[in-house]
Design a protein around this motif. Sequence first.
Motif, PDB file in Angstrom:
ATOM      1  N   UNK A 138       0.911  -0.998   0.040  1.00  0.00           N
ATOM      2  CA  UNK A 138      -0.082  -0.016   0.019  1.00  0.00           C
ATOM      3  C   UNK A 138       0.944   1.251  -0.089  1.00  0.00           C
ATOM      4  N   UNK A 139       0.703   2.108  -1.156  1.00  0.00           N
ATOM      5  CA  UNK A 139       1.520   3.364  -0.980  1.00  0.00           C
ATOM      6  C   UNK A 139       0.590   4.460  -1.217  1.00  0.00           C
ATOM      7  N   UNK A 140       0.407   5.551  -0.146  1.00  0.00           N
ATOM      8  CA  UNK A 140      -0.222   6.580  -0.241  1.00  0.00           C
ATOM      9  C   UNK A 140       0.422   7.594   0.045  1.00  0.00           C
ATOM     10  N   UNK A 141      -0.088   9.027  -0.545  1.00  0.00           N
ATOM     11  CA  UNK A 141       0.341  10.378  -0.033  1.00  0.00           C
ATOM     12  C   UNK A 141      -0.810  10.751   0.995  1.00  0.00           C
ATOM     13  N   UNK A 142      -1.744  10.252   1.257  1.00  0.00           N
ATOM     14  CA  UNK A 142      -2.790  10.725   2.263  1.00  0.00           C
ATOM     15  C   UNK A 142      -2.678  10.203   3.817  1.00  0.00           C
ATOM     16  N   UNK A 143      -2.333  10.986   4.580  1.00  0.00           N
ATOM     17  CA  UNK A 143      -2.216  10.264   5.887  1.00  0.00           C
ATOM     18  C   UNK A 143      -3.184   9.598   6.450  1.00  0.00           C
ATOM     19  N   UNK A 144      -4.486   9.920   6.151  1.00  0.00           N
ATOM     20  CA  UNK A 144      -5.708   9.409   6.543  1.00  0.00           C
ATOM     21  C   UNK A 144      -5.999   7.922   5.906  1.00  0.00           C
ATOM     22  N   UNK A 145      -5.313   7.858   4.952  1.00  0.00           N
ATOM     23  CA  UNK A 145      -5.543   6.273   4.137  1.00  0.00           C
ATOM     24  C   UNK A 145      -4.173   5.360   4.358  1.00  0.00           C
ATOM     25  N   UNK A 146      -3.395   5.676   5.187  1.00  0.00           N
ATOM     26  CA  UNK A 146      -2.080   4.983   5.524  1.00  0.00           C
ATOM     27  C   UNK A 146      -2.552   4.158   7.129  1.00  0.00           C
ATOM     28  N   UNK A 147      -2.151   2.922   6.865  1.00  0.00           N
ATOM     29  CA  UNK A 147      -1.467   2.229   6.339  1.00  0.00           C
ATOM     30  C   UNK A 147      -2.182   1.177   5.417  1.00  0.00           C
ATOM     31  N   UNK A 148      -3.642   1.281   5.380  1.00  0.00           N
ATOM     32  CA  UNK A 148      -4.437   0.466   4.812  1.00  0.00           C
ATOM     33  C   UNK A 148      -4.852   0.457   3.330  1.00  0.00           C
ATOM     34  N   UNK A 149      -4.962   1.638   2.758  1.00  0.00           N
ATOM     35  CA  UNK A 149      -5.302   1.990   1.375  1.00  0.00           C
ATOM     36  C   UNK A 149      -6.670   1.499   1.253  1.00  0.00           C
ATOM     37  N   UNK A 150      -7.340   1.753   2.139  1.00  0.00           N
ATOM     38  CA  UNK A 150      -8.884   1.219   2.007  1.00  0.00           C
ATOM     39  C   UNK A 150      -9.718   2.191   1.026  1.00  0.00           C
ATOM     40  N   UNK A 151      -9.278   3.566   1.250  1.00  0.00           N
ATOM     41  CA  UNK A 151      -9.963   4.468   0.219  1.00  0.00           C
ATOM     42  C   UNK A 151      -9.167   4.431  -0.944  1.00  0.00           C
ATOM     43  N   UNK A 152      -9.780   3.592  -1.988  1.00  0.00           N
ATOM     44  CA  UNK A 152      -8.937   3.385  -3.242  1.00  0.00           C
ATOM     45  C   UNK A 152      -8.486   4.714  -4.242  1.00  0.00           C
ATOM     46  N   UNK A 153      -9.270   5.578  -4.098  1.00  0.00           N
ATOM     47  CA  UNK A 153      -8.717   6.892  -4.887  1.00  0.00           C
ATOM     48  C   UNK A 153      -7.524   7.509  -4.338  1.00  0.00           C
ATOM     49  N   UNK A 154      -7.009   7.105  -2.971  1.00  0.00           N
ATOM     50  CA  UNK A 154      -5.843   7.955  -2.682  1.00  0.00           C
ATOM     51  C   UNK A 154      -4.651   7.038  -2.240  1.00  0.00           C
ATOM     52  N   UNK A 155      -4.608   5.818  -2.979  1.00  0.00           N
ATOM     53  CA  UNK A 155      -3.616   4.700  -2.714  1.00  0.00           C
ATOM     54  C   UNK A 155      -3.126   4.191  -3.879  1.00  0.00           C
ATOM     55  N   UNK A 156      -1.978   3.524  -3.873  1.00  0.00           N
ATOM     56  CA  UNK A 156      -1.538   2.342  -5.042  1.00  0.00           C
ATOM     57  C   UNK A 156      -1.347   1.286  -4.045  1.00  0.00           C
ATOM     58  N   UNK A 157      -1.848   0.172  -4.711  1.00  0.00           N
ATOM     59  CA  UNK A 157      -1.841  -1.037  -4.398  1.00  0.00           C
ATOM     60  C   UNK A 157      -1.079  -2.018  -5.246  1.00  0.00           C
ATOM     61  N   UNK A 158      -0.510  -2.876  -4.715  1.00  0.00           N
ATOM     62  CA  UNK A 158       0.340  -3.856  -5.743  1.00  0.00           C
ATOM     63  C   UNK A 158       0.406  -5.296  -5.068  1.00  0.00           C
ATOM     64  N   UNK A 159       0.582  -6.225  -5.658  1.00  0.00           N
ATOM     65  CA  UNK A 159       0.972  -7.598  -5.131  1.00  0.00           C
ATOM     66  C   UNK A 159       1.832  -8.222  -5.830  1.00  0.00           C
ATOM     67  N   UNK A 160       3.020  -8.721  -5.294  1.00  0.00           N
ATOM     68  CA  UNK A 160       3.947  -9.578  -6.080  1.00  0.00           C
ATOM     69  C   UNK A 160       4.101 -10.818  -5.251  1.00  0.00           C
ATOM     70  N   UNK A 161       4.587 -11.869  -6.026  1.00  0.00           N
ATOM     71  CA  UNK A 161       5.003 -13.210  -5.160  1.00  0.00           C
ATOM     72  C   UNK A 161       6.281 -12.648  -4.363  1.00  0.00           C
ATOM     73  N   UNK A 162       6.113 -13.489  -3.173  1.00  0.00           N
ATOM     74  CA  UNK A 162       6.955 -13.142  -2.228  1.00  0.00           C
ATOM     75  C   UNK A 162       8.400 -13.356  -2.555  1.00  0.00           C
ATOM     76  N   UNK A 163       8.635 -14.363  -3.249  1.00  0.00           N
ATOM     77  CA  UNK A 163      10.060 -14.651  -3.651  1.00  0.00           C
ATOM     78  C   UNK A 163      10.340 -13.385  -4.711  1.00  0.00           C
ATOM     79  N   UNK A 164       9.781 -12.784  -5.302  1.00  0.00           N
ATOM     80  CA  UNK A 164      10.382 -11.657  -6.117  1.00  0.00           C
ATOM     81  C   UNK A 164      10.947 -10.462  -5.111  1.00  0.00           C
ATOM     82  N   UNK A 165      10.309 -10.164  -4.055  1.00  0.00           N
ATOM     83  CA  UNK A 165      10.888  -9.420  -3.042  1.00  0.00           C
ATOM     84  C   UNK A 165      11.322  -7.738  -3.507  1.00  0.00           C
ATOM     85  N   UNK A 166      10.494  -7.563  -4.587  1.00  0.00           N
ATOM     86  CA  UNK A 166      10.724  -5.868  -5.155  1.00  0.00           C
ATOM     87  C   UNK A 166       9.514  -5.478  -5.599  1.00  0.00           C
ATOM     88  N   UNK A 167       9.372  -4.287  -5.665  1.00  0.00           N
ATOM     89  CA  UNK A 167       8.359  -3.607  -6.468  1.00  0.00           C
ATOM     90  C   UNK A 167       8.710  -2.286  -6.992  1.00  0.00           C
TER      91      UNK A 167
END
Length: 141
Positions: free
Chosen positions: A40-69
């Motif tokens: 979860x990456x956000x610029x909105x303090x109220x949306x940290x750390x969950x990114x529940x407000x979809x308009x104010x956050x970036x979410x990504x999912x990768x395989x754990x073995x990748x270890x990078x975003x």
Amino acid sequence: MARAAAAIACLATLGGFLPVGSLDVEVGNLRSSRGVLRLCMTAAPGNFPSCKDGGNGITRTVAAQAGRFRIDGLPPGDYAVAIIHDENGNGKLDTVMGIPREGFGFSRNPAIGFGPPRFSAARFGVSAGAEEQQVRIRYLF
């Protein structure tokens, strides 16, 4: 002189052009390569750390073995990152009596007390160009 005027006219037609940056996040201290990493990456303090407000956050999912975003096209500003190691892949941070059973980490690796850190403790700046954050995953069980 005519070339300079043409160049200025060309730039004026771009109008909304803003410099953008990118962020590379390296995740360390994983206890296993099972499951996925959820960011979860956000610029909105109220949306940290969950990114529940979809308009104010970036979410990504990768395989754990990748270890990078890598996140491209970021407007300059202050952001904070939260990552969970979802080992069983169920889409959430598993807890027992409110205590995380899976790994978690934050940008700038702030000290952890009761609950997640404040946005200000995990905040970092992104400018035009490439930025990098190294997030250390912590496990309480």
